[in-house]
Structures are given as C-alpha cells and as structure tokens.
Design a protein around this motif. Structure first.
Motif, PDB file in Angstrom:
ATOM      1  N   HIS A 296       4.234   6.003   9.006  1.00 49.68           N
ATOM      2  CA  HIS A 296       4.261   5.668  10.428  1.00 49.68           C
ATOM      3  C   HIS A 296       3.277   6.584  11.151  1.00 49.68           C
ATOM      4  O   HIS A 296       3.200   7.772  10.832  1.00 49.68           O
ATOM      5  N   PRO A 297       2.524   6.043  12.123  1.00 48.92           N
ATOM      6  CA  PRO A 297       1.481   6.871  12.767  1.00 48.92           C
ATOM      7  C   PRO A 297       2.028   8.119  13.456  1.00 48.92           C
ATOM      8  O   PRO A 297       1.325   9.129  13.554  1.00 48.92           O
ATOM      9  N   ALA A 298       3.289   8.089  13.933  1.00 49.54           N
ATOM     10  CA  ALA A 298       3.844   9.272  14.605  1.00 49.54           C
ATOM     11  C   ALA A 298       4.945   9.927  13.779  1.00 49.54           C
ATOM     12  O   ALA A 298       5.080  11.148  13.761  1.00 49.54           O
ATOM     13  N   LEU A 299       5.732   9.128  13.066  1.00 49.35           N
ATOM     14  CA  LEU A 299       6.919   9.657  12.379  1.00 49.35           C
ATOM     15  C   LEU A 299       6.617  10.140  10.963  1.00 49.35           C
ATOM     16  O   LEU A 299       7.451  10.775  10.331  1.00 49.35           O
ATOM     17  N   GLY A 300       5.456   9.809  10.451  1.00 53.28           N
ATOM     18  CA  GLY A 300       5.125  10.215   9.084  1.00 53.28           C
ATOM     19  C   GLY A 300       5.770   9.279   8.067  1.00 53.28           C
ATOM     20  O   GLY A 300       5.926   8.085   8.321  1.00 53.28           O
ATOM     21  N   VAL A 301       6.186   9.855   6.929  1.00 56.50           N
ATOM     22  CA  VAL A 301       6.706   9.021   5.837  1.00 56.50           C
ATOM     23  C   VAL A 301       8.090   8.469   6.197  1.00 56.50           C
ATOM     24  O   VAL A 301       8.972   9.200   6.636  1.00 56.50           O
ATOM     25  N   VAL A 302       8.229   7.181   6.026  1.00 54.06           N
ATOM     26  CA  VAL A 302       9.506   6.491   6.255  1.00 54.06           C
ATOM     27  C   VAL A 302       9.777   5.599   5.046  1.00 54.06           C
ATOM     28  O   VAL A 302       8.854   5.322   4.267  1.00 54.06           O
TER      29      VAL A 302
ATOM     30  N   TRP B  84      13.492   6.951  13.118  1.00 56.92           N
ATOM     31  CA  TRP B  84      13.356   6.081  14.303  1.00 56.92           C
ATOM     32  C   TRP B  84      14.483   6.316  15.311  1.00 56.92           C
ATOM     33  O   TRP B  84      14.429   5.801  16.410  1.00 56.92           O
ATOM     34  N   LYS B  85      15.488   7.089  14.892  1.00 52.10           N
ATOM     35  CA  LYS B  85      16.651   7.327  15.745  1.00 52.10           C
ATOM     36  C   LYS B  85      16.272   7.696  17.182  1.00 52.10           C
ATOM     37  O   LYS B  85      16.857   7.201  18.143  1.00 52.10           O
ATOM     38  N   ASN B  86      15.276   8.571  17.309  1.00 52.87           N
ATOM     39  CA  ASN B  86      14.908   9.064  18.646  1.00 52.87           C
ATOM     40  C   ASN B  86      14.188   8.027  19.505  1.00 52.87           C
ATOM     41  O   ASN B  86      14.037   8.205  20.707  1.00 52.87           O
TER      42      ASN B  86
ATOM     43  N   PHE C 260       0.794  -1.236   0.000  1.00 56.52           N
ATOM     44  CA  PHE C 260       0.000   0.000   0.000  1.00 56.52           C
ATOM     45  C   PHE C 260       0.828   1.289   0.000  1.00 56.52           C
ATOM     46  O   PHE C 260       0.257   2.375  -0.059  1.00 56.52           O
ATOM     47  N   GLY C 261       2.168   1.161   0.119  1.00 59.29           N
ATOM     48  CA  GLY C 261       2.983   2.379   0.153  1.00 59.29           C
ATOM     49  C   GLY C 261       2.546   3.276   1.292  1.00 59.29           C
ATOM     50  O   GLY C 261       2.159   2.803   2.357  1.00 59.29           O
ATOM     51  N   GLU C 262       2.578   4.582   1.028  1.00 58.33           N
ATOM     52  CA  GLU C 262       2.253   5.506   2.117  1.00 58.33           C
ATOM     53  C   GLU C 262       0.756   5.808   2.194  1.00 58.33           C
ATOM     54  O   GLU C 262       0.337   6.694   2.952  1.00 58.33           O
ATOM     55  N   THR C 263      -0.028   5.081   1.441  1.00 57.47           N
ATOM     56  CA  THR C 263      -1.477   5.352   1.476  1.00 57.47           C
ATOM     57  C   THR C 263      -2.147   4.738   2.702  1.00 57.47           C
ATOM     58  O   THR C 263      -3.284   5.054   3.015  1.00 57.47           O
ATOM     59  N   ARG C 264      -1.456   3.820   3.361  1.00 54.18           N
ATOM     60  CA  ARG C 264      -2.049   3.239   4.570  1.00 54.18           C
ATOM     61  C   ARG C 264      -1.072   3.423   5.733  1.00 54.18           C
ATOM     62  O   ARG C 264       0.129   3.227   5.566  1.00 54.18           O
ATOM     63  N   THR C 265      -1.592   3.798   6.886  1.00 54.11           N
ATOM     64  CA  THR C 265      -0.740   4.067   8.059  1.00 54.11           C
ATOM     65  C   THR C 265      -0.532   2.786   8.858  1.00 54.11           C
ATOM     66  O   THR C 265      -1.480   2.021   9.056  1.00 54.11           O
ATOM     67  N   PHE C 266       0.711   2.561   9.291  1.00 57.48           N
ATOM     68  CA  PHE C 266       1.006   1.384  10.113  1.00 57.48           C
ATOM     69  C   PHE C 266       0.091   1.351  11.338  1.00 57.48           C
ATOM     70  O   PHE C 266      -0.196   2.394  11.933  1.00 57.48           O
ATOM     71  N   VAL C 267      -0.277   0.146  11.756  1.00 57.79           N
ATOM     72  CA  VAL C 267      -0.989  -0.023  13.023  1.00 57.79           C
ATOM     73  C   VAL C 267      -0.016   0.341  14.150  1.00 57.79           C
ATOM     74  O   VAL C 267       1.112  -0.154  14.166  1.00 57.79           O
ATOM     75  N   PRO C 268      -0.404   1.234  15.068  1.00 56.08           N
ATOM     76  CA  PRO C 268       0.524   1.595  16.157  1.00 56.08           C
ATOM     77  C   PRO C 268       0.947   0.340  16.925  1.00 56.08           C
ATOM     78  O   PRO C 268       0.137  -0.558  17.153  1.00 56.08           O
ATOM     79  N   PHE C 269       2.219   0.303  17.288  1.00 62.02           N
ATOM     80  CA  PHE C 269       2.750  -0.853  18.012  1.00 62.02           C
ATOM     81  C   PHE C 269       2.432  -0.711  19.493  1.00 62.02           C
ATOM     82  O   PHE C 269       2.613   0.354  20.077  1.00 62.02           O
ATOM     83  N   ASP C 270       1.968  -1.795  20.086  1.00 59.30           N
ATOM     84  CA  ASP C 270       1.598  -1.774  21.499  1.00 59.30           C
ATOM     85  C   ASP C 270       2.787  -2.223  22.335  1.00 59.30           C
ATOM     86  O   ASP C 270       3.111  -3.403  22.384  1.00 59.30           O
ATOM     87  N   ARG C 271       3.430  -1.265  23.013  1.00 59.13           N
ATOM     88  CA  ARG C 271       4.632  -1.594  23.788  1.00 59.13           C
ATOM     89  C   ARG C 271       4.340  -2.448  25.017  1.00 59.13           C
ATOM     90  O   ARG C 271       5.245  -2.975  25.639  1.00 59.13           O
ATOM     91  N   TRP C 272       3.108  -2.590  25.375  1.00 57.70           N
ATOM     92  CA  TRP C 272       2.770  -3.481  26.496  1.00 57.70           C
ATOM     93  C   TRP C 272       1.982  -4.699  26.011  1.00 57.70           C
ATOM     94  O   TRP C 272       1.436  -5.464  26.810  1.00 57.70           O
ATOM     95  N   GLY C 273       1.967  -4.895  24.717  1.00 59.43           N
ATOM     96  CA  GLY C 273       1.182  -5.979  24.126  1.00 59.43           C
ATOM     97  C   GLY C 273       1.681  -7.367  24.487  1.00 59.43           C
ATOM     98  O   GLY C 273       0.947  -8.354  24.364  1.00 59.43           O
ATOM     99  N   HIS C 274       2.949  -7.443  24.930  1.00 65.19           N
ATOM    100  CA  HIS C 274       3.513  -8.759  25.241  1.00 65.19           C
ATOM    101  C   HIS C 274       3.034  -9.289  26.591  1.00 65.19           C
ATOM    102  O   HIS C 274       3.155 -10.475  26.859  1.00 65.19           O
TER     103      HIS C 274
END
Lengths: 201, 201
Positions: free
Chosen positions: A145-151, B186-188, A88-102
């Motif tokens: 990326h949901p916070a970083l934008g285009v990567v 992602w550096k930060n 999907f390239g940049e047309t779809r935003t990554f699902v935010p990663f859950d840092r407590w999901g484990h």
C-alpha cells in the motif's frame, strides 16, 4: 515432547469469541459485499432529495457523493488491488486511491443511475473474485500500500467489507444531520448526532 | 411601511439549505420510515451470524438486539405517543420507554422472524399515521415527555425517523467492530471504527 504450536493452533485455544474476531472469513466478507447494493437501493431509491443531496457542510459529502465514491472504489480500488496482489505481490505498489475521483464521474447523473451502476459493478467484481478461486494460503499473500506499506490480501478483502460499513455509517449520519434541529430536545438522545467517527480524507 | 415579518417569512429569506434543515417535512419522514424495514432486510436476512449475533462487549447490543429494540419501539413508543398527543396534549405524560424491553420479546426468535415482525408493525403504524390525516397545525400540538418536558408532535415524528437512522448507524458500527482486527493497518482509515456517537442508555 512438546512441539511448538502453530499460530492457528494457538488461536484455537483462545475463547471462541476472541478467536473469531481476529479471523477474517472470506464467505462472510462476500456475504456482506453482495448485500450492500440492495440495502442502499431499498433505503435510498426515490427518497426525497432533502435526504440524499444535502451534506454536513463545506467539503463534506452528501449521500449522492457517497454512492459515487463507492462506485469509484469498485472501478479503481478493490478488485484492481486484489489482482495486483495475486500477480505482483509486494513488488508493485497499489495506485493511490483518489477520494475525490467520483466527482467527475457522478456529474449529471441521478442517484437512481448511481445505484444501478453500483449494483452492476459490485456484481461483476464479486463474480471476478469468485472466479479467482482463492485458497486459504492466497489470503496470506502480500501487497504494498502506498502509505500503509505491506498488507495482506486478507486485510484488503476485510477492508473492502468494512469500507461498505463505514459508508453506511456515514450515510445514516449525513441523513440524520438534516433533522438535527427538527428533533428538538431529543437531539441529545440520538447517538448518530454526536458521531465523530468520520473517515480520514 | 415595513410590517413585522412572520417566522415563516423570515425562514424563507434564509438560504434554502438553512431553511429546509430546520423544517420538519412529514412526507419526508414517512418516506424514510417506510423504507427502513426493506433496507434492513436487504442488508441482514440470512447474513452469517458473525455479523448479526456479536456485539461490542459487555452490555452492548448485537444487530439482533437492535432489530428487537426497533420492534419494541413500534409497539410501545412512537404511535402510542402520537395518539397520546392527539388525544391528551401535554396533560398526560408519555409512558417511559424501556430500552431493554425487547430482550424478553426477542427471546427464542430468529433474526428472520424479527425482520418480518418489524416490517409488519411498521407498515401497520404508518397506515395508522396516514389515517390520522394530520394537518400542518396538528404538528405544533404539544405532548409531555417524562424527562424532556414539553415536546411537539413535529419533534416526535422527526425523532421517529432519526431514531431509525441512529440504529442504522449503530448496526453498521457493530458489524464493522467484528472486523476491527481483520482489516489490519487500514483500521485508522475507517471512521466507523473510531465512532463514539453511541446513543445514551
């Protein structure tokens, strides 16, 4: 007549040390990613729980938590995002990663089980990555990326490897913390006991 | 009638997490020391040299240097000091450790050779440590460090293990440094790239 130099030609004119530092090399990334499970296994399997089940205080992670987090990343973060970029390239935003999901996923398991699971998932994910036969131009593809934008895909893959390293770094710090009193006056000589390079939540 | 509590009884009344953190446990130390060579081997053997021969800038160490330093410690630092404590107590001062002593020793060798050498020396040293049949009271014996003054055998042995961890911490940081540009924004998020917990020279 002078023609405009391409970006990669300019990079080649830099001293080789600078050039390579900026360059992400997929085979190097895969070489590291493929070794992390065995390295953690050699370090951690059957180690006394003092080393693996203690943390650095409230709301911090033990080694057990970190391995659980690496597993959660294998399931929900790295390859799912690679596939999303390719599809999907940049047309779809990554699902935010859950840092407590484990936390839920790891409950009731032993560290041995987690180490086996991490090795199995990493191996599957690398097989899938290899099967996608990425070409150099694919590495320039964009994702969002949901916070970083285009990567770029290149940045995502390099971060997968660096993420292993940030958690190896954390594991060694959490373990050393358990001996912060036991080392007595050597405390000031041990850089790991002065580390403030914690990953952001 | 209340009697005065001994130190170890007071410690037992602390929450178990506090109690054990202060306590050095020799079997735990040996468990860690015996795993480090295999962990480094699994991580580093045959890894591309981008990861293992680059450092963090002038007067810093590459992974290759760190493994050389660990070897030098096996030869000249840990067990020689243990033996000096057992034989001479605090009447003789430890020989100062040469933090650059590995440079000559490592010259012309491959990382594979260093990994083999580290594993062999560590195994020999742990066999010697086991053969010394340390009793709990031996751990309280004193030695004399050239800069730190009087230290206990317990502190020396705990530091041997924590020293492995400080260099595993360093290795992960030095490797991650090679990707500090490649990871892009992602550096930060990666704590290992913000680490300032370097060991003092």
């Amino acid at each position: 007549m002078e023609r405009k130099r391409t970006k990669s030609e300019s990079l080649r004119n830099l001293p080789s040390s600078n050039w390579s530092m900026m360059e992400h090399q997929l085979p190097h990334t895969v070489a590291l990613l493929s070794r992390t499970p065995a390295a953690l296994d050699a370090l951690l399997r059957d180690l006394p729980e003092t080393w693996t089940f203690r943390n650095e205080g409230e709301n911090t992670w033990s080694v057990f938590d970190v391995v659980g987090h690496l597993i959660h990343g294998e399931r929900t973060d790295w390859m799912p995002r690679v596939k999303m970029v390719l599809e999907f390239g940049e047309t779809r935003t990554f699902v935010p990663f859950d840092r407590w999901g484990h936390v839920e996923e790891s409950r009731g398991k032993s560290l041995t089980q987690l180490l086996d699971e991490f090795a199995r998932l990493r191996s599957q994910n690398l097989a899938e990555l290899r099967a996608s036969n990425l070409r150099p131009e694919d590495l320039e593809r964009h994702g969002r990326h949901p916070a970083l934008g285009v990567v770029t895909l290149s940045e995502l893959l390099a971060t997968w490897a660096a993420h292993d390293l940030t958690h190896l770094h954390q594991i060694s710090r959490v373990m050393a913390y358990q001996y912060r009193e036991a080392v007595g006056p050597w405390k000031n000589y041990l850089g790991v006991l002065q580390c403030t390079g914690h990953s952001s939540p």
